[in-house]
Scaffold this motif. Structure first.
Motif, PDB file in Angstrom:
ATOM      1  N   VAL A  39      30.887-119.202  -4.502  1.00  0.00           N
ATOM      2  CA  VAL A  39      31.844-119.262  -3.322  1.00  0.00           C
ATOM      3  C   VAL A  39      33.070-118.754  -3.840  1.00  0.00           C
ATOM      4  CG1 VAL A  39      33.093-120.521  -1.906  1.00  0.00           C
ATOM      5  CG2 VAL A  39      30.520-120.888  -2.068  1.00  0.00           C
ATOM      6  N   GLU A  40      33.649-119.202  -5.091  1.00  0.00           N
ATOM      7  CA  GLU A  40      34.733-118.689  -5.746  1.00  0.00           C
ATOM      8  C   GLU A  40      34.971-117.131  -5.873  1.00  0.00           C
ATOM      9  OE1 GLU A  40      35.581-122.682  -8.508  1.00  0.00           O
ATOM     10  OE2 GLU A  40      34.676-120.990  -9.117  1.00  0.00           O
ATOM     11  N   SER A  41      33.681-116.672  -6.245  1.00  0.00           N
ATOM     12  CA  SER A  41      33.669-115.211  -6.385  1.00  0.00           C
ATOM     13  C   SER A  41      34.147-114.617  -4.990  1.00  0.00           C
ATOM     14  CB  SER A  41      32.372-114.758  -6.818  1.00  0.00           C
ATOM     15  OG  SER A  41      32.234-113.570  -6.948  1.00  0.00           O
TER      16      SER A  41
ATOM     17  N   GLY B 195      29.928-119.530 -15.801  1.00  0.00           N
ATOM     18  CA  GLY B 195      29.193-120.545 -15.443  1.00  0.00           C
ATOM     19  C   GLY B 195      28.624-121.160 -16.944  1.00  0.00           C
ATOM     20  N   ARG B 196      28.231-122.273 -16.839  1.00  0.00           N
ATOM     21  CA  ARG B 196      27.359-122.906 -18.150  1.00  0.00           C
ATOM     22  C   ARG B 196      26.656-121.784 -18.679  1.00  0.00           C
ATOM     23  NH1 ARG B 196      23.737-126.511 -16.466  1.00  0.00           N
ATOM     24  NH2 ARG B 196      24.081-126.208 -14.098  1.00  0.00           N
ATOM     25  N   ILE B 197      26.686-121.626 -20.046  1.00  0.00           N
ATOM     26  CA  ILE B 197      25.437-120.825 -20.680  1.00  0.00           C
ATOM     27  C   ILE B 197      24.224-121.734 -20.741  1.00  0.00           C
ATOM     28  CG2 ILE B 197      25.029-119.363 -22.596  1.00  0.00           C
ATOM     29  CD1 ILE B 197      27.553-118.372 -21.698  1.00  0.00           C
TER      30      ILE B 197
ATOM     31  N   GLY C  97      38.723-126.953 -17.017  1.00  0.00           N
ATOM     32  CA  GLY C  97      38.235-125.709 -16.925  1.00  0.00           C
ATOM     33  C   GLY C  97      36.725-125.814 -16.362  1.00  0.00           C
ATOM     34  N   TYR C  98      35.767-125.914 -16.912  1.00  0.00           N
ATOM     35  CA  TYR C  98      34.538-125.812 -16.470  1.00  0.00           C
ATOM     36  C   TYR C  98      34.229-127.391 -15.580  1.00  0.00           C
ATOM     37  CZ  TYR C  98      29.805-127.200 -15.647  1.00  0.00           C
ATOM     38  OH  TYR C  98      28.363-127.611 -15.435  1.00  0.00           O
ATOM     39  N   GLY C  99      33.682-127.261 -14.493  1.00  0.00           N
ATOM     40  CA  GLY C  99      33.593-128.359 -13.800  1.00  0.00           C
ATOM     41  C   GLY C  99      33.217-128.384 -12.361  1.00  0.00           C
TER      42      GLY C  99
ATOM     43  N   THR D  53      35.091-120.771 -22.320  1.00  0.00           N
ATOM     44  CA  THR D  53      35.304-121.290 -20.909  1.00  0.00           C
ATOM     45  C   THR D  53      36.821-120.682 -20.909  1.00  0.00           C
ATOM     46  OG1 THR D  53      34.524-123.399 -21.444  1.00  0.00           O
ATOM     47  CG2 THR D  53      36.119-123.163 -19.864  1.00  0.00           C
ATOM     48  N   VAL D  54      36.893-120.191 -19.542  1.00  0.00           N
ATOM     49  CA  VAL D  54      38.247-119.735 -18.969  1.00  0.00           C
ATOM     50  C   VAL D  54      38.760-120.866 -17.727  1.00  0.00           C
ATOM     51  CG1 VAL D  54      38.153-117.355 -19.620  1.00  0.00           C
ATOM     52  CG2 VAL D  54      36.932-118.170 -17.556  1.00  0.00           C
ATOM     53  N   ALA D  55      40.027-121.014 -17.844  1.00  0.00           N
ATOM     54  CA  ALA D  55      40.497-121.806 -16.916  1.00  0.00           C
ATOM     55  C   ALA D  55      41.766-121.114 -15.891  1.00  0.00           C
ATOM     56  CB  ALA D  55      40.731-123.150 -17.396  1.00  0.00           C
TER      57      ALA D  55
ATOM     58  N   GLU E  18      33.578-131.884 -10.241  1.00  0.00           N
ATOM     59  CA  GLU E  18      34.977-132.369 -10.098  1.00  0.00           C
ATOM     60  C   GLU E  18      35.817-131.166  -9.403  1.00  0.00           C
ATOM     61  OE1 GLU E  18      32.915-131.719 -12.767  1.00  0.00           O
ATOM     62  OE2 GLU E  18      32.685-134.055 -13.513  1.00  0.00           O
ATOM     63  N   ASN E  19      35.461-129.852  -9.352  1.00  0.00           N
ATOM     64  CA  ASN E  19      36.065-128.928  -8.627  1.00  0.00           C
ATOM     65  C   ASN E  19      35.912-129.058  -7.175  1.00  0.00           C
ATOM     66  OD1 ASN E  19      37.649-127.259 -10.043  1.00  0.00           O
ATOM     67  ND2 ASN E  19      36.023-125.889 -10.691  1.00  0.00           N
ATOM     68  N   VAL E  20      34.690-129.680  -6.587  1.00  0.00           N
ATOM     69  CA  VAL E  20      34.552-129.904  -5.365  1.00  0.00           C
ATOM     70  C   VAL E  20      35.438-131.157  -4.839  1.00  0.00           C
ATOM     71  CG1 VAL E  20      32.799-130.832  -3.737  1.00  0.00           C
ATOM     72  CG2 VAL E  20      32.005-129.093  -5.448  1.00  0.00           C
TER      73      VAL E  20
HETATM   74  N1  UDP Z   1      34.107-122.616 -14.412  1.00  0.00           N
HETATM   75  C1  UDP Z   1      35.297-122.642 -15.119  1.00  0.00           C
HETATM   76  N2  UDP Z   1      35.619-121.804 -16.351  1.00  0.00           N
HETATM   77  C2  UDP Z   1      34.231-121.415 -17.087  1.00  0.00           C
HETATM   78  C3  UDP Z   1      33.085-121.542 -16.426  1.00  0.00           C
HETATM   79  C4  UDP Z   1      32.826-122.239 -15.244  1.00  0.00           C
HETATM   80  O1  UDP Z   1      36.568-122.741 -14.484  1.00  0.00           O
HETATM   81  O2  UDP Z   1      34.593-120.910 -18.027  1.00  0.00           O
HETATM   82  C5  UDP Z   1      34.181-123.493 -13.333  1.00  0.00           C
HETATM   83  C6  UDP Z   1      33.800-122.523 -11.995  1.00  0.00           C
HETATM   84  O3  UDP Z   1      34.584-121.793 -11.628  1.00  0.00           O
HETATM   85  C7  UDP Z   1      32.915-123.616 -11.065  1.00  0.00           C
HETATM   86  C8  UDP Z   1      32.425-124.495 -12.101  1.00  0.00           C
HETATM   87  O4  UDP Z   1      32.912-124.524 -13.282  1.00  0.00           O
HETATM   88  O5  UDP Z   1      33.947-124.162 -10.357  1.00  0.00           O
HETATM   89  C9  UDP Z   1      31.058-124.715 -12.121  1.00  0.00           C
HETATM   90  O6  UDP Z   1      30.343-124.930 -11.014  1.00  0.00           O
HETATM   91  P1  UDP Z   1      28.985-124.461 -10.655  1.00  0.00           P
HETATM   92  O7  UDP Z   1      28.495-125.029  -9.066  1.00  0.00           O
HETATM   93  O8  UDP Z   1      28.960-122.727 -10.232  1.00  0.00           O
HETATM   94  O9  UDP Z   1      27.973-124.429 -11.635  1.00  0.00           O
HETATM   95  P2  UDP Z   1      27.363-126.096 -12.211  1.00  0.00           P
HETATM   96  O10 UDP Z   1      27.851-127.111 -11.442  1.00  0.00           O
HETATM   97  O11 UDP Z   1      25.671-125.768 -12.001  1.00  0.00           O
HETATM   98  O12 UDP Z   1      27.434-125.910 -13.770  1.00  0.00           O
END
Ligand code: UDP
Length: 380
Positions: free
Chosen positions: A298-300, A196-198, A19-21, A267-269, A24-26
Motif C-alpha cells: 500500500v505504501e508503494s 521488506g524483511r529479508i 525503520g522496519y515495522g 533497513t531504510v527509514a 507498528e506502522n499500522v
Molecule cells: N520497512 C521500512 N524499512 C525497511 C523495510 C521495511 O521502513 O527497510 C517498513 C515498510 O515500509 C512497512 C513495514 O516495514 O511499513 C513492513 O510491513 P509489511 O506489512 O510490508 O511486512 P511484514 O509486516 O510482513 O514484515
C-alpha cells in the motif's frame, strides 16, 4: 465519541518504528485518526515510543526486536512480561472501554484468560494463519474477545474457531497516503525495489535472480533477521547464522548480490525510504507466502510506484492487474512483467491509494468494528 481504547502494540518495536515495522506502522497510522474522531487512546508499548497518545505505559524501556532470535521460551517470556503489565493495568482501572490488541496469539490468549473482568477486546490478526495453525490453538475468548483480519484472504485461511469469532476485515493503510510533509522528492529512476524483511516468504532470492535475468537494477531494502546494516551483519560473524533469515540471506540471496545490478542496502527509514520507494520503476513482491496485509504494498501505491507481484495472499485484493500493478501466478513470468512495469501510470497508483487506503478510511472502519465488538459483548 467518548470511547477509551487500550491499544496494545507489544514490546518489540517503538511506535512509530525506527525503520522496519509493519504492525507498528499500522498503529502509528491508526491512532492519530482515531484521536481525531474523539477516541481516547492509552498505548501499551515500550518507553521509547514517541507516538502522541492520551496516556501510555510500558514494561520495557525500548523495543526488544533484537531479542527475537533468542530461544523460543525467552521470546515468549518477553511477550508475557509485557502482557502481565497490560493485565495489571486492566485490573487496576475501570475506564477502558475496549482493548485493541496486536500481540499475536499470546495477546489473544491473555485477554481470553481474563474472562469477564476484562473489557471487550478486538484482536487484529497480522500473520498468515494457515502457516502457523498451532499459534492460535484453541484460543476462544467467548463473546468478549473478537478478531479481525487485515485481508479477506487471510481470514479465509484462518482456523475455523477464529473465523467464527471474526468481525470483518480492514485493509492496512499507510501514513504516506495523506501526510503532505512526507511526499517524495524523488524522480523516477531506472531500478526496482523489494522493501521488506529479508525472508523466504518475501522471496528476495527469486527477485534477485529475475532482476539479473532481465538486466534491471534491483535494490533490496530491509533487515536480515535482527541486523539492519550490512556492516552489522558482517561484524556478527558465524553466530548470526543461527537465525534462519540470516541463513536464507547467505545461502539464497547473497550469491545474486553483486553490489552493482543487485544491492542490499539494509533497513531504510523515513524520507530516505520514501524517496527510494517513490523513485523505483516498480516494487517487486515475488511472494512465497500468502501475504496477509502488505503495508509495503500500500505504501508503494501511495508513493506512485506500481507493484509487480506473485498473485498470492492479499495482493489480488490490493492490486488491480493492468492498472496499479501486474500480477501472475507464474514465477518465471514475473521476470517479463518487470520489463512491462514502466508502462503503468504512477498517478493511477496514487489515486487508488488516496481513495481506498487512507488512514481516515481505516480509522472509520475500526471505530465501526469497536462498536460491533462492544455490542456483541453486551448482548445477553
Ligand atoms: N520497512 C521500512 N524499512 C525497511 C523495510 C521495511 O521502513 O527497510 C517498513 C515498510 O515500509 C512497512 C513495514 O516495514 O511499513 C513492513 O510491513 P509489511 O506489512 O510490508 O511486512 P511484514 O509486516 O510482513 O514484515
Amino acid at each position: 465519541m467518548s470511547l477509551t481504547v487500550l491499544m496494545n502494540a507489544g514490546p518489540w518495536l517503538s511506535v512509530p518504528p525506527p525503520g522496519y515495522g509493519g504492525i507498528e506502522n499500522v498503529i502509528a497510522t491508526l491512532v492519530p485518526e482515531l484521536r481525531r474522531l474523539g477516541v481516547r487512546v492509552v498505548l501499551a508499548s515500550v518507553d521509547s515510543s514517541t507516538l502522541p497518545v492520551d496516556e501510555k505505559f510500558s514494561v520495557f524501556p525500548d523495543g526488544q526486536f533484537h531479542a527475537l532470535q533468542r530461544p523460543y521460551n525467552q521470546v515468549c517470556g518477553i511477550s508475557q512480561a509485557h502482557l502481565n503489565g497490560v493485565v495489571r493495568a486492566l485490573h487496576s482501572r475501570d475506564d477502558i472501554d475496549l482493548v485493541h490488541d496486536h500481540v499475536e496469539a499470546v495477546g489473544l490468549a491473555t485477554l481470553a484468560a481474563m474472562g469477564p473482568d476484562a473489557p471487550p477486546a478486538l484482536h487484529t490478526l497480522h500473520w498468515d494463519l494457515a502457516k502457523h495453525p498451532a499459534l492460535y490453538g484453541n484460543v476462544d475468548g467467548g463473546d468478549r474477545v473478537r478478531v479481525n483480519g487485515v485481508s479477506a484472504s487471510q481470514l479465509a485461511r484462518a482456523p475455523r474457531a477464529l473465523r467464527e469469532h471474526s468481525v470483518g476485515h480492514v485493509h492496512l493503510s499507510t501514513p504516506l497516503a495523506v501526510d503532505a510533509d512526507r511526499r517524495p522528492r524523488a524522480e523516477k529512476g531506472d531500478y526496482l525495489i523489494i522493501l521488506g524483511r529479508i525472508n523466504p516468504g518475501k522471496g528476495q532470492d527469486v527477485g534477485a535472480r529475475l532482476a539479473r535475468r532481465v538486466g534491471v537494477p534491483l535494490v533490496l531494502a530491509g533487515p536480515v533477521g535482527p541486523y539492519h546494516r550490512p556492516e552489522d551483519l558482517a561484524a556478527a560473524g558465524d553466530e548470526a547464522r543461527q537465525n534462519p533469515d540470516v541463513r536464507f540471506f547467505y545461502d539464497e540471496v547473497a550469491p545474486h548480490v553483486d553490489g552493482d545490478l543487485v544491492r542490499w542496502v539494509g533497513t531504510v527509514a523515513g524520507q530516505e525510504r520514501d524517496d527510494l520507494l517513490a523513485g523505483a520503476r516498480a516494487s517487486l513482491f515475488p511472494l512465497r507466502w500468502e501475504e496477509p496485509g502488505g503495508t509495503a504494498v500500500v505504501e508503494s501505491l501511495a508513493l506512485g510506484t506500481p507493484v509487480v507481484a506473485t498473485a498470492r495472499g492479499c495482493l489480488p485484493e490490493l492490486i488491480e492487474h493492468g492498472r496499479t500493478g501486474l500480477l501472475t501466478t507464474d514465477e518465471e513470468e514475473l521476470g517479463d512483467l518487470l520489463l512491462a512495469a514502466g508502462l503503468l501510470d504512477p498517478d493511477e497508483c496514487r489515486r487508488e491509494a488516496a481513495v481506498r487506503f487512507t488512514p481516515a478510511v481505516m480509522a472509520e472502519k475500526y471505530v465501526g468494528l469497536y462498536e460491533r465488538v462492544r455490542q456483541l459483548a453486551a448482548a445477553p
